[in-house]
Design a protein around this motif. Structure first.
Motif, mmCIF file in Angstrom:
data_model
loop_
_atom_site.group_PDB
_atom_site.id
_atom_site.type_symbol
_atom_site.label_atom_id
_atom_site.label_comp_id
_atom_site.label_asym_id
_atom_site.label_seq_id
_atom_site.Cartn_x
_atom_site.Cartn_y
_atom_site.Cartn_z
ATOM 1 N N GLU A 87 -0.273 -7.720 7.909
ATOM 2 C CA GLU A 87 0.459 -8.264 9.191
ATOM 3 C C GLU A 87 0.352 -7.537 10.001
ATOM 4 N N LEU A 88 -0.080 -6.747 10.060
ATOM 5 C CA LEU A 88 -0.139 -5.565 11.047
ATOM 6 C C LEU A 88 -1.700 -5.031 11.823
ATOM 7 N N GLY A 89 -2.280 -4.778 10.955
ATOM 8 C CA GLY A 89 -3.423 -4.531 10.859
ATOM 9 C C GLY A 89 -4.069 -3.644 10.494
ATOM 10 N N LEU A 90 -2.254 -2.659 10.559
ATOM 11 C CA LEU A 90 -2.737 -1.343 10.418
ATOM 12 C C LEU A 90 -3.065 -0.029 9.696
ATOM 13 N N VAL A 91 -3.211 0.635 8.967
ATOM 14 C CA VAL A 91 -4.172 0.819 7.920
ATOM 15 C C VAL A 91 -3.299 2.101 8.025
ATOM 16 N N LYS A 92 -2.948 2.270 6.781
ATOM 17 C CA LYS A 92 -2.136 3.950 5.922
ATOM 18 C C LYS A 92 -2.297 3.868 4.828
ATOM 19 N N SER A 93 -2.549 5.062 4.890
ATOM 20 C CA SER A 93 -2.260 5.528 3.043
ATOM 21 C C SER A 93 -0.584 6.025 3.092
ATOM 22 N N PRO A 94 -0.266 5.779 1.588
ATOM 23 C CA PRO A 94 0.694 6.015 0.237
ATOM 24 C C PRO A 94 1.424 7.664 0.931
ATOM 25 N N GLU A 95 0.522 8.447 1.862
ATOM 26 C CA GLU A 95 1.352 9.458 1.947
ATOM 27 C C GLU A 95 1.971 9.395 3.699
ATOM 28 N N ASP A 96 1.385 8.026 3.998
ATOM 29 C CA ASP A 96 1.788 8.319 5.838
ATOM 30 C C ASP A 96 3.141 7.753 5.918
ATOM 31 N N LEU A 97 3.807 6.947 4.379
ATOM 32 C CA LEU A 97 5.085 6.551 4.389
ATOM 33 C C LEU A 97 6.651 7.147 3.884
ATOM 34 N N GLU A 98 7.335 7.179 4.774
ATOM 35 C CA GLU A 98 8.333 7.976 4.167
ATOM 36 C C GLU A 98 9.257 6.945 3.076
ATOM 37 N N TYR A 99 9.820 6.843 2.084
ATOM 38 C CA TYR A 99 10.452 6.281 1.693
ATOM 39 C C TYR A 99 12.480 6.719 1.822
ATOM 40 N N LEU A 100 12.841 5.404 2.512
ATOM 41 C CA LEU A 100 14.187 5.361 2.620
ATOM 42 C C LEU A 100 15.080 5.178 1.656
ATOM 43 N N PHE A 101 15.492 3.679 0.730
ATOM 44 C CA PHE A 101 16.143 3.417 0.299
ATOM 45 C C PHE A 101 15.683 1.803 -0.322
ATOM 46 N N VAL A 102 16.536 1.824 -1.642
ATOM 47 C CA VAL A 102 16.552 0.961 -2.226
ATOM 48 C C VAL A 102 18.148 -0.217 -1.635
ATOM 49 N N ALA A 103 17.279 -1.549 -1.748
ATOM 50 C CA ALA A 103 18.987 -2.099 -0.780
ATOM 51 C C ALA A 103 18.972 -3.569 -1.735
ATOM 52 N N THR A 104 19.888 -4.778 -1.676
ATOM 53 C CA THR A 104 19.734 -5.889 -2.065
ATOM 54 C C THR A 104 19.848 -6.734 -0.720
ATOM 55 N N HIS A 105 19.219 -8.256 -1.113
ATOM 56 C CA HIS A 105 19.704 -8.610 -0.124
ATOM 57 C C HIS A 105 20.204 -9.785 -1.012
ATOM 58 N N GLU A 106 21.207 -11.154 -0.388
ATOM 59 C CA GLU A 106 20.725 -12.527 -1.004
ATOM 60 C C GLU A 106 21.211 -13.957 0.299
ATOM 61 N N CYS A 107 20.894 -14.401 0.104
ATOM 62 C CA CYS A 107 21.117 -15.594 1.216
ATOM 63 C C CYS A 107 20.585 -16.939 0.572
ATOM 64 N N VAL A 108 20.822 -17.535 1.459
ATOM 65 C CA VAL A 108 20.711 -19.234 1.261
ATOM 66 C C VAL A 108 20.303 -19.973 2.672
ATOM 67 N N LEU A 109 18.753 -20.295 2.097
ATOM 68 C CA LEU A 109 18.175 -20.363 3.416
ATOM 69 C C LEU A 109 17.792 -22.718 3.484
ATOM 70 N N ASN A 110 17.306 -23.085 4.733
ATOM 71 C CA ASN A 110 17.600 -24.529 4.211
ATOM 72 C C ASN A 110 17.255 -25.354 3.637
ATOM 73 N N GLY A 111 19.350 -25.295 4.027
ATOM 74 C CA GLY A 111 19.843 -26.653 3.756
ATOM 75 C C GLY A 111 20.280 -26.133 1.546
ATOM 76 N N GLY A 112 20.329 -24.544 1.391
ATOM 77 C CA GLY A 112 20.093 -24.304 0.039
ATOM 78 C C GLY A 112 18.687 -24.472 -0.753
ATOM 79 N N THR A 113 17.667 -25.326 -0.189
ATOM 80 C CA THR A 113 16.112 -25.705 -0.961
ATOM 81 C C THR A 113 15.679 -23.913 -0.434
ATOM 82 N N TYR A 114 15.999 -23.223 -0.419
ATOM 83 C CA TYR A 114 15.300 -21.698 0.108
ATOM 84 C C TYR A 114 16.324 -20.603 -0.533
ATOM 85 N N LEU A 115 16.109 -19.841 -2.251
ATOM 86 C CA LEU A 115 17.100 -19.223 -2.872
ATOM 87 C C LEU A 115 16.644 -17.228 -2.588
#
Length: 181
Positions: A87-115
């Protein structure tokens, strides 16, 4: 080209034991896993992507620096590294990323056709000045990039929340980070 396969979860986040294509995942609102990655620069600014005007959902809105589905059989960290590159053309190794948290997300989009029902792992990484100057938006996914201080983000979000994809848990974390600075 075969559609991306995604591992399905039960609503409690445990593996359901099967995978299916992305179209079915969102047509039926099946629980699945994704990643969000927040990129910061040397000035402490955070990167927002402007979602492509061609996107099926949330076109032309500012969103997390980078996000994407975790493909079937893959792990979160690998998906985060892959999405940064795609998406960005940014090359990183796994060690370059810091894990922060897990979360949930629920949404209905496009008049209910995309859940969208997902568990997402959130990461932070940093881009050097050189890396930040070489970011490349992925056609069809990202139209542009916007760097903002946390104060600028919260001011713009307060004035124009309709310009952003809503991620309350991520924005809560950004607020905590803002309070530390």
């Amino acid at each position: 080209m075969q559609e991306e396969q995604i591992d399905i979860l039960n609503p409690d986040g445990t593996p359901a034991g099967y995978s299916c294509g992305r179209t079915r995942v969102h047509a039926e609102g099946l629980w699945h896993r994704t990643v969000h990655i927040w990129v910061f620069n040397s000035e402490g600014k955070v990167l927002f992507q402007l979602r492509s005007h061609l996107k099926e959902n949330n076109p032309n809105l500012l969103d997390t620096s980078c996000a994407g589905h975790i493909s079937a059989g893959d792990i979160s960290l690998n998906a985060a590294v892959r999405e940064l590159r795609e998406e960005l053309g940014l090359v990183k190794s796994p060690e370059d990323l810091e894990y922060l948290f897990v979360a949930t997300h629920e949404c209905v989009l496009n008049g209910g056709t995309y859940l969208d029902n997902e568990y997402y792992d959130t990461y932070r990484t940093f881009a050097t000045d050189e890396e930040a100057s070489r970011l490349v938006p992925q056609p069809g996914e990202v139209d542009d990039f916007v760097w903002m201080t946390l104060d600028e983000f919260f001011a713009l979000h307060a004035q124009n929340p309709e310009k952003f994809v809503e991620h309350p848990k991520d924005y809560g974390w950004l607020g905590v980070l803002r309070g530390r600075n």
